[in-house]
Design a protein around this motif. Structure first.
Motif, PDB file in Angstrom:
ATOM      1  N   ILE A 144       0.818  -1.217   0.000  1.00 28.39           N
ATOM      2  CA  ILE A 144       0.000   0.000   0.000  1.00 28.39           C
ATOM      3  C   ILE A 144       0.851   1.265   0.000  1.00 28.39           C
ATOM      4  CG2 ILE A 144      -1.924  -1.173   1.119  1.00 28.39           C
ATOM      5  CD1 ILE A 144      -1.193   0.383   3.705  1.00 28.39           C
ATOM      6  N   ARG A 145       2.038   1.222   0.607  1.00 23.59           N
ATOM      7  CA  ARG A 145       2.858   2.435   0.702  1.00 23.59           C
ATOM      8  C   ARG A 145       3.799   2.562  -0.496  1.00 23.59           C
ATOM      9  NH1 ARG A 145       2.377   4.557   5.876  1.00 23.59           N
ATOM     10  NH2 ARG A 145       1.349   3.149   7.357  1.00 23.59           N
ATOM     11  N   TYR A 146       4.551   1.525  -0.765  1.00 29.18           N
ATOM     12  CA  TYR A 146       5.567   1.615  -1.812  1.00 29.18           C
ATOM     13  C   TYR A 146       5.000   1.334  -3.201  1.00 29.18           C
ATOM     14  CZ  TYR A 146       9.101   1.830   1.876  1.00 29.18           C
ATOM     15  OH  TYR A 146       9.858   2.205   2.957  1.00 29.18           O
ATOM     16  N   LEU A 147       4.369   0.171  -3.362  1.00 27.90           N
ATOM     17  CA  LEU A 147       3.866  -0.174  -4.698  1.00 27.90           C
ATOM     18  C   LEU A 147       2.785   0.804  -5.125  1.00 27.90           C
ATOM     19  CD1 LEU A 147       4.111  -2.094  -7.041  1.00 27.90           C
ATOM     20  CD2 LEU A 147       2.441  -3.602  -5.933  1.00 27.90           C
ATOM     21  N   GLY A 148       1.865   1.121  -4.227  1.00 33.67           N
ATOM     22  CA  GLY A 148       0.833   2.095  -4.553  1.00 33.67           C
ATOM     23  C   GLY A 148       1.407   3.464  -4.873  1.00 33.67           C
ATOM     24  N   GLY A 149       2.419   3.887  -4.100  1.00 33.75           N
ATOM     25  CA  GLY A 149       3.049   5.179  -4.357  1.00 33.75           C
ATOM     26  C   GLY A 149       3.756   5.239  -5.699  1.00 33.75           C
ATOM     27  N   LEU A 150       4.436   4.169  -6.053  1.00 35.43           N
ATOM     28  CA  LEU A 150       5.151   4.130  -7.332  1.00 35.43           C
ATOM     29  C   LEU A 150       4.190   4.133  -8.519  1.00 35.43           C
ATOM     30  CD1 LEU A 150       7.860   1.492  -6.351  1.00 35.43           C
ATOM     31  CD2 LEU A 150       8.276   3.912  -6.834  1.00 35.43           C
ATOM     32  N   LEU A 151       3.108   3.354  -8.414  1.00 40.36           N
ATOM     33  CA  LEU A 151       2.142   3.302  -9.512  1.00 40.36           C
ATOM     34  C   LEU A 151       1.434   4.646  -9.687  1.00 40.36           C
ATOM     35  CD1 LEU A 151       0.655  -0.237  -8.824  1.00 40.36           C
ATOM     36  CD2 LEU A 151       2.100   0.409 -10.749  1.00 40.36           C
ATOM     37  N   SER A 152       1.086   5.287  -8.586  1.00 39.50           N
ATOM     38  CA  SER A 152       0.442   6.606  -8.676  1.00 39.50           C
ATOM     39  C   SER A 152       1.381   7.622  -9.314  1.00 39.50           C
ATOM     40  CB  SER A 152       0.030   7.086  -7.280  1.00 39.50           C
ATOM     41  OG  SER A 152      -0.950   6.241  -6.723  1.00 39.50           O
ATOM     42  N   ALA A 153       2.656   7.584  -8.913  1.00 39.31           N
ATOM     43  CA  ALA A 153       3.632   8.527  -9.469  1.00 39.31           C
ATOM     44  C   ALA A 153       3.790   8.321 -10.972  1.00 39.31           C
ATOM     45  CB  ALA A 153       4.975   8.358  -8.762  1.00 39.31           C
ATOM     46  N   PHE A 154       3.780   7.054 -11.404  1.00 35.81           N
ATOM     47  CA  PHE A 154       3.907   6.796 -12.843  1.00 35.81           C
ATOM     48  C   PHE A 154       2.689   7.307 -13.605  1.00 35.81           C
ATOM     49  CE2 PHE A 154       2.750   3.993 -16.405  1.00 35.81           C
ATOM     50  CZ  PHE A 154       3.745   4.388 -17.290  1.00 35.81           C
ATOM     51  N   GLU A 155       1.501   7.036 -13.096  1.00 31.31           N
ATOM     52  CA  GLU A 155       0.301   7.442 -13.819  1.00 31.31           C
ATOM     53  C   GLU A 155       0.158   8.965 -13.887  1.00 31.31           C
ATOM     54  OE1 GLU A 155      -2.706   4.475 -14.752  1.00 31.31           O
ATOM     55  OE2 GLU A 155      -3.154   4.759 -12.629  1.00 31.31           O
ATOM     56  N   LEU A 156       0.656   9.661 -12.879  1.00 39.00           N
ATOM     57  CA  LEU A 156       0.579  11.122 -12.895  1.00 39.00           C
ATOM     58  C   LEU A 156       1.658  11.738 -13.786  1.00 39.00           C
ATOM     59  CD1 LEU A 156      -0.127  11.784  -9.111  1.00 39.00           C
ATOM     60  CD2 LEU A 156      -1.666  12.333 -11.007  1.00 39.00           C
ATOM     61  N   SER A 157       2.871  11.207 -13.709  1.00 35.88           N
ATOM     62  CA  SER A 157       4.006  11.844 -14.380  1.00 35.88           C
ATOM     63  C   SER A 157       4.379  11.201 -15.702  1.00 35.88           C
ATOM     64  CB  SER A 157       5.225  11.797 -13.454  1.00 35.88           C
ATOM     65  OG  SER A 157       5.690  10.457 -13.298  1.00 35.88           O
ATOM     66  N   ASP A 158       3.957   9.946 -15.921  1.00 31.63           N
ATOM     67  CA  ASP A 158       4.348   9.173 -17.107  1.00 31.63           C
ATOM     68  C   ASP A 158       5.860   8.969 -17.174  1.00 31.63           C
ATOM     69  OD1 ASP A 158       3.494   7.681 -19.323  1.00 31.63           O
ATOM     70  OD2 ASP A 158       3.996   9.296 -20.706  1.00 31.63           O
ATOM     71  N   ASP A 159       6.498   9.006 -16.018  1.00 31.75           N
ATOM     72  CA  ASP A 159       7.938   8.769 -15.926  1.00 31.75           C
ATOM     73  C   ASP A 159       8.156   7.273 -15.679  1.00 31.75           C
ATOM     74  OD1 ASP A 159      10.637   8.500 -15.172  1.00 31.75           O
ATOM     75  OD2 ASP A 159      10.678  10.507 -14.282  1.00 31.75           O
TER      76      ASP A 159
END
Length: 504
Positions: free
Chosen positions: A169-184
């Motif tokens: 919930i903290r790491y995997l969720g954070g990484l996926l959200s960051a990718f979907e927002l930034s497309d990085d």
């Protein structure tokens, strides 16, 4: 003489034929069962991944859920809104700067002693968990510094056990959200690395994850839990794993998540839709009859609705499971307020290990008003919105009734006729109908404000903005430190002692 041949020759031919037919039948049934399982999985897999247009069409048919806000905002209304928005943003920056100054790279800051501490693998949980907030608040310099940190993470070099639930919930969720927002794509690459490292946690007969595992290949030891796992921990990963499969093209994560939901759904339970909070990972059976939409059960129910929203009718079982759970919640867990001067309130209780109703309402269960409000719109269930409003009023009341205006961890409502005056006196004259505030600490949990935010966006009623602002001002007054915000030992004491934790 060949003994085996001699024995075989003594078996009557009719019996030999029956044995042969039985063997063929067993093999045929086995192959058929295998094919049915594979076909069922492939059918669901096709619905979710290979026919992306179908999924998009299903989700695009959802109704609009946000209120149509008028465009004629007055100058005064705009000024108030922007001032409050900047206050919250400045509060975030205050905590972020304290973290970067005193605890960069640690999981979190101790905001009173100004030390860093690791509770979630030591991979900088605050950094990863805050990526989406940094992006949304347009704090690009802070986001880019965090990106640099994330790019160097190695998820397999830890010598300690890893909590599977917290990591997802903290790491995997954070990484996926960051990718979907930034497309990085660095965030997607790291999410895939972490997902693959976690696969070992599901290596058992049921596929239900162990509570913790070593991600270091040289220390590959599972930690079978004593007494089983918690529903919220075992059953909260379908969103992250489904999204990871969709983004990476690796279907294994979806298969794991879907299997877990099937095992939990098929496990015996006393009340349809109410899933006990303790489950045996080795057998897939529930251990007792305790049920909670708060601690130890909360996010499982939350993910049922949100997984359906993620994939639409491609996986309709999540909709069915969610509705069944809500209907049983109405019947067995939601009660009218026993507070004499607030009869309009509702409260959400629990079932004990023996299946008896308990009038305990934890702060964690205050996510339910927001969940019901979302479900009312996505699933066309108007009753759920009215219930959400009444429960949200209760959650707000439980904050405002304390000396600090900040809610405690758990409140106990009176569910018998006798008035418990002794406990009321011990707990500083709690409102009639509430006999205990225990535990009375605060961990800075966000559930109440989250529900108020959702209800404002759905209804357009500005009272929810005002209620959220009231709670925020209390946090500013009592929890703020020179480096961040601290939880409290007792929300009903003035001044409250800070617990030196900023973990939520």
């Amino acid at each position: 003489m060949n003994f085996t041949k001699s024995c075989t020759n003594k078996i009557p031919s009719r019996l030999k034929n029956r044995i042969l037919y039985a063997i063929i039948l067993i093999i045929s049934i086995g192959l058929l069962t295998y094919q049915l399982i594979v076909l069922d999985y492939q059918f669901e897999l096709t619905n979710v991944f290979n026919d992306k247009q179908k999924v998009q069409n299903n989700t695009s048919q959802f109704p609009k859920i946000q209120y149509d806000f008028p465009l004629n905002e007055t100058a005064e209304e705009k000024s108030i809104r922007e001032q409050r928005r900047e206050s919250v943003k400045n509060g975030f920056l205050h905590a972020w700067r304290g973290y970067t100054k005193y605890a960069w790279g640690y999981d979190e800051l101790s905001p009173v002693s100004n030390n860093g501490r690791n509770k979630f693998n030591g991979w900088g949980a605050t950094i990863v968990d805050a990526l989406d907030t940094l992006w949304i608040m347009d704090l690009k310099d802070e986001f880019n510094a965090s990106r640099e940190f994330v790019s160097k993470l190695n998820f397999t070099n830890s010598n300690d056990g890893t909590n599977v639930f917290e990591t997802i919930i903290r790491y995997l969720g954070g990484l996926l959200s960051a990718f979907e927002l930034s497309d990085d794509h660095i965030f997607l690459e790291k999410a895939k690395e972490l997902g693959e490292a976690l696969l070992y946690a599901f290596n058992n007969d049921t596929g239900l994850p162990y509570n913790s595992v070593h991600l270091n290949p040289d220390l590959r030891v599972q930690h079978p839990p004593y007494g089983g796992g918690l529903l919220a921990e075992v059953g909260t990963l379908c969103l992250e794993f489904t999204k990871l499969s969709q983004l990476s093209g690796d279907n294994e994560f979806f298969f794991i998540a879907n299997n877990i939901t099937k095992v939990i759904s098929n496990a015996n339970k006393t009340i349809p839709g109410l899933y006990p909070i303790k489950i045996d990972q080795a057998t897939g059976n529930f251990i007792n009859d305790a049920v909670s939409f708060g601690a130890n059960g909360d996010s499982f129910y939350e993910y049922l609705l949100k997984e359906f929203i993620l994939v639409g009718d491609a996986l309709d079982k999540y909709r069915r499971m969610y509705i069944e759970s809500v209907e049983s919640m109405y019947k067995y867990l939601i009660k009218e307020s026993p507070i004499n001067d607030r009869p309009e309130l509702l409260f959400l209780g629990e079932l004990s290990i023996n299946g008896y109703f308990v009038g305990k309402m934890g702060h964690l269960s205050c996510f339910v008003p927001g969940l019901l409000a979302l479900g009312s719109k996505f699933l066309n269930r108007p009753k759920d919105l009215e219930t959400a409003k009444r429960l949200a009023e209760t959650c707000y009341f439980l904050n405002r009734m304390t000396s600090t205006g900040i809610g405690g961890e758990e409140v106990w409502f009176k569910v018998v006729e006798e008035k418990n005056t002794t406990n009321n006196e011990i707990h500083k004259r709690l409102p009639d109908g509430i006999y205990r505030l225990s535990p009375s600490y605060s961990l800075l949990r966000p559930e109440t404000i989250e529900s108020l935010f959702i209800l404002y966006r759905i209804t357009g009623d500005k009272k929810y903005q005002d209620q959220g602002w009231d709670i925020w001002q209390s946090l500013e007054k009592w929890c703020k430190t020179p480096a961040g915000y601290s939880g409290l030992h007792d929300v009903n004491s003035i001044p409250p002692a800070k617990n030196d934790g900023m973990e939520r």
